[in-house]
Every structure is written in structure tokens, then in C-alpha cells.
Design a protein around this motif. Structure first.
Motif, PDB file in Angstrom:
ATOM      1  N   TYR A   7       0.693  -1.383   0.257  1.00 61.60           N
ATOM      2  CA  TYR A   7       0.158   0.038  -0.096  1.00 61.60           C
ATOM      3  C   TYR A   7       0.750   1.423  -0.180  1.00 61.60           C
ATOM      4  O   TYR A   7       1.763   1.142   1.139  1.00 61.60           O
ATOM      5  CB  TYR A   7      -0.665   0.020   1.407  1.00 61.60           C
ATOM      6  N   ILE A   8       0.211   1.433  -0.751  1.00 61.30           N
ATOM      7  CA  ILE A   8       0.719   3.382  -0.646  1.00 61.30           C
ATOM      8  C   ILE A   8      -0.232   4.596   0.754  1.00 61.30           C
ATOM      9  O   ILE A   8       0.988   4.844   1.602  1.00 61.30           O
ATOM     10  CB  ILE A   8       0.936   4.533  -1.785  1.00 61.30           C
ATOM     11  N   THR A   9      -1.566   4.207   0.106  1.00 63.70           N
ATOM     12  CA  THR A   9      -2.447   4.351   1.529  1.00 63.70           C
ATOM     13  C   THR A   9      -3.469   3.220   1.824  1.00 63.70           C
ATOM     14  O   THR A   9      -3.185   2.392  -0.236  1.00 63.70           O
ATOM     15  CB  THR A   9      -2.664   5.596   1.800  1.00 63.70           C
ATOM     16  N   ASP A  11      -6.288   3.703  -0.066  1.00 66.46           N
ATOM     17  CA  ASP A  11      -6.243   4.058  -1.227  1.00 66.46           C
ATOM     18  C   ASP A  11      -5.714   3.236  -2.604  1.00 66.46           C
ATOM     19  O   ASP A  11      -6.709   3.396  -3.917  1.00 66.46           O
ATOM     20  CB  ASP A  11      -7.104   5.662  -1.277  1.00 66.46           C
ATOM     21  N   ILE A  12      -4.376   3.242  -1.858  1.00 68.24           N
ATOM     22  CA  ILE A  12      -3.710   2.725  -3.403  1.00 68.24           C
ATOM     23  C   ILE A  12      -3.142   1.779  -3.679  1.00 68.24           C
ATOM     24  O   ILE A  12      -2.140   1.588  -2.201  1.00 68.24           O
ATOM     25  CB  ILE A  12      -2.921   4.254  -3.626  1.00 68.24           C
ATOM     26  N   MET A  83      -6.486   2.037  -7.398  1.00 70.46           N
ATOM     27  CA  MET A  83      -7.004   2.805  -6.443  1.00 70.46           C
ATOM     28  C   MET A  83      -8.239   3.385  -6.378  1.00 70.46           C
ATOM     29  O   MET A  83      -8.912   3.000  -6.947  1.00 70.46           O
ATOM     30  CB  MET A  83      -6.200   4.502  -8.036  1.00 70.46           C
ATOM     31  N   LEU A 125       3.238   5.684 -10.206  1.00 71.08           N
ATOM     32  CA  LEU A 125       2.590   4.386  -8.770  1.00 71.08           C
ATOM     33  C   LEU A 125       3.974   3.935  -8.447  1.00 71.08           C
ATOM     34  O   LEU A 125       4.224   3.862  -7.246  1.00 71.08           O
ATOM     35  CB  LEU A 125       1.466   4.289  -8.401  1.00 71.08           C
ATOM     36  N   ALA A 139      -1.017  11.008  -2.311  1.00 68.31           N
ATOM     37  CA  ALA A 139      -2.284   9.702  -2.577  1.00 68.31           C
ATOM     38  C   ALA A 139      -3.426  11.210  -3.040  1.00 68.31           C
ATOM     39  O   ALA A 139      -3.887  11.173  -4.270  1.00 68.31           O
ATOM     40  CB  ALA A 139      -3.012   9.110  -0.960  1.00 68.31           C
ATOM     41  N   LYS A 142      -2.206  12.164  -6.529  1.00 68.16           N
ATOM     42  CA  LYS A 142      -1.940  11.243  -7.764  1.00 68.16           C
ATOM     43  C   LYS A 142      -3.809  10.682  -8.028  1.00 68.16           C
ATOM     44  O   LYS A 142      -4.329  10.577  -9.474  1.00 68.16           O
ATOM     45  CB  LYS A 142      -1.631   9.895  -7.628  1.00 68.16           C
ATOM     46  N   ILE A 143      -5.247  10.746  -7.609  1.00 64.92           N
ATOM     47  CA  ILE A 143      -6.103   9.906  -6.809  1.00 64.92           C
ATOM     48  C   ILE A 143      -6.449  11.412  -7.582  1.00 64.92           C
ATOM     49  O   ILE A 143      -7.325  11.789  -9.226  1.00 64.92           O
ATOM     50  CB  ILE A 143      -6.848   9.653  -5.627  1.00 64.92           C
TER      51      ILE A 143
END
Length: 269
Positions: A7-9, A11-12, A83, A125, A139, A142-143
Motif C-alpha cells: 500500500y501507498i495508502t 486507497d492505493i 486506486m 505509482l 495519494a 495522484k487521485i
């Protein structure tokens, strides 16, 4: 199942399945933007079946029911960059923007395969999944970039992403006849038809004169028989596409209903 996720966060993520296949029935709480690095996926919905492979990019709208079957391919695992476009992030993005107020009732899965802008956004990413110290706002940046690209590629996408309504009360018979093949908890069926669990069970008994589980099993078996005899599908494929969790349970229930195991039925072709 050998599953790994980085995970990056929340959400990703970079998702990888090593097994022969992985199947799940899902209701998507968030919009999901997915980029395939390797492997294949079959997504079965009530009115369509989709196939995605290496290089494909697609968006699955939230509150959609689907059976997801992931396969490795060419000796490579099923690996994707995923994502999540959450309602919270989308509300931040669309704050102050003038968006048409006519949300799509049944949004479809959108394919953006091999589009250079979107692929570049998601490919950027990859290096971050191996880093420990990440920029705090990475995040969100990028989102927001991904949403901006999606809006450029498809003018209808705002009607999907900027729709923050919760499911309203739907016609129970119509909805269940359309979605009985998805193996979800009754609470989820209740939510998607705009009902509490108690109200869902009460309305279901009134509409169908039986319990949800008995009705669902019967409908799935009837669909399985049709797919085996008319569509000439394989028992394993039918098992997962009509809502059963494993082949042994499917075979037992099918034989109890029709007097023949699915494999015996296909032998008679």
C-alpha cells in the motif's frame, strides 16, 4: 491462496494473487480504477461479462454487484495497481464544480485500455510501493490527477463519480431477479434495495413466499441447469458464475435438485 498487497495508502495498492484463480462476489463500496500488470480477470455482472488482461485499465463504479475471477497468465501472477476513488476524496475534488444533476441509474464498467495519459499516471505509482517515507499528500495528488484524466476521456464520467446518493428503495422483485447470482450477505442485499435487514426479510417473504436463502439456491440451480444444457458451459465455470462458493457444494445441491451431478449432465451431451 497466496495473496500479497503493498500500500501507498489505504486507497492505493499493488495487489498480487499467485494461485490458479481467486473468485469473489463483491459489492464495491468505492469506485475502483484498476490497471493490469499481469494475469487475467473475468468480471460477471447481471447483464454483461467482461474480460481484462495485461495492459488493460478499467473503472468499476461503486455499489455494483459483480463476481470477480482472477487468473494468473503465462507463468505470471495476477497483479494489478488498484486506486479506490472514495466518496470522501470525490467530494473534495468536486467541491465548487458545476456538475449535471442526472446521475446514471445503472453505470457500467468503463474501459480505458492502453491510454497513455492514464497509464502514465498509474505507472508513476510503481516506485512508491517500495518506499517507506512518502510525501503526506501524495495519494491525494495522484487521485486528483487520475480523476482529471478520466473526466477528459469520458464526458459522462461526472454523472458517475459526482453522484453521492445512497441507494433508494427499489422494487425488490425486479432487483433480486436481476442479481440473485451474487453471493452476498443479506445485509448487503438490504442496503442495495434501500432496506434494513429486518425490512428486507419481511418484504422478501411477502414477495416470494419463502426465505431468501431457499429462493436464491433454487434460482441459482435453475440458471446452472440452463447454462450447462443450453450454453454448454463447463461445470466449474457455471459453479462460480451462478453464485456457489465451491464445486463440491454446487455438485451436491445440483444432484439433489435434478438427480444428476453437473459432470454427469455434461457427459450426456
Amino acid at each position: 491462496m497466496d495473496y500479497q498487497a503493498r500500500y501507498i495508502t489505504e486507497d492505493i495498492k499493488l495487489s498480487s494473487y499467485e494461485d490458479k484463480f481467486f473468485k469473489s462476489d463483491i459489492m464495491f463500496d468505492h469506485h475502483m480504477l484498476v490497471w493490469f500488470l499481469s494475469g487475467e480477470t473475468k468480471i460477471v455482472q447481471a447483464d454483461a461479462t467482461y474480460y481484462f488482461k495485461k495492459g488493460d485499465i478499467f473503472l468499476i463504479p461503486r455499489n455494483q454487484l459483480a463476481t470477480i475471477i482472477n487468473y494468473p497468465k503465462d507463468g505470471q501472477p495476477h497483479k494489478t495497481v488498484v486506486m479506490h476513488l472514495s466518496v470522501e476524496k470525490l467530494k473534495d475534488f468536486y467541491a465548487g464544480k458545476d456538475i449535471p444533476s442526472a446521475p446514471l441509474r445503472f453505470p457500467k464498467i468503463y474501459s480505458f485500455s492502453n491510454h497513455p495519459l492514464l497509464e502514465s499516471c498509474l505507472a508513476s505509482l510503481i516506485p512508491y510501493f517500495d518506499m517507506k517515507d512518502l510525501p503526506a499528500d501524495l495519494a491525494a495528488i495522484k487521485i486528483a490527477e487520475a480523476i482529471s484524466i478520466l473526466r477528459t476521456l469520458n464526458k459522462e464520467i461526472d454523472q458517475v463519480l459526482a453522484n453521492f446518493e445512497e441507494p433508494g428503495k427499489l422494487n425488490l422483485v425486479d432487483y433480486m431477479e436481476r442479481n440473485f447470482m451474487f453471493n452476498l450477505p443479506m445485509e448487503k442485499f438490504g442496503y442495495l434495495t434501500g432496506r434494513s435487514l429486518t425490512t428486507f426479510k419481511r418484504d422478501f417473504k411477502k414477495a416470494f413466499s419463502t426465505t431468501p436463502q431457499r429462493w436464491l439456491t433454487q434460482k441459482r440451480l435453475e440458471l446452472a441447469y440452463y447454462q450447462l444444457t443450453e450454453k454448454k458451459k463447463k461445470p466449474l465455470d457455471v459453479c462460480y458464475e451462478v453464485g456457489f462458493e465451491n464445486l463440491s457444494h454446487f455438485s451436491f445441491a445440483f444432484k439433489k435438485q435434478f438427480g444428476l451431478a453437473p459432470s454427469q449432465l455434461t457427459e450426456h451431451r
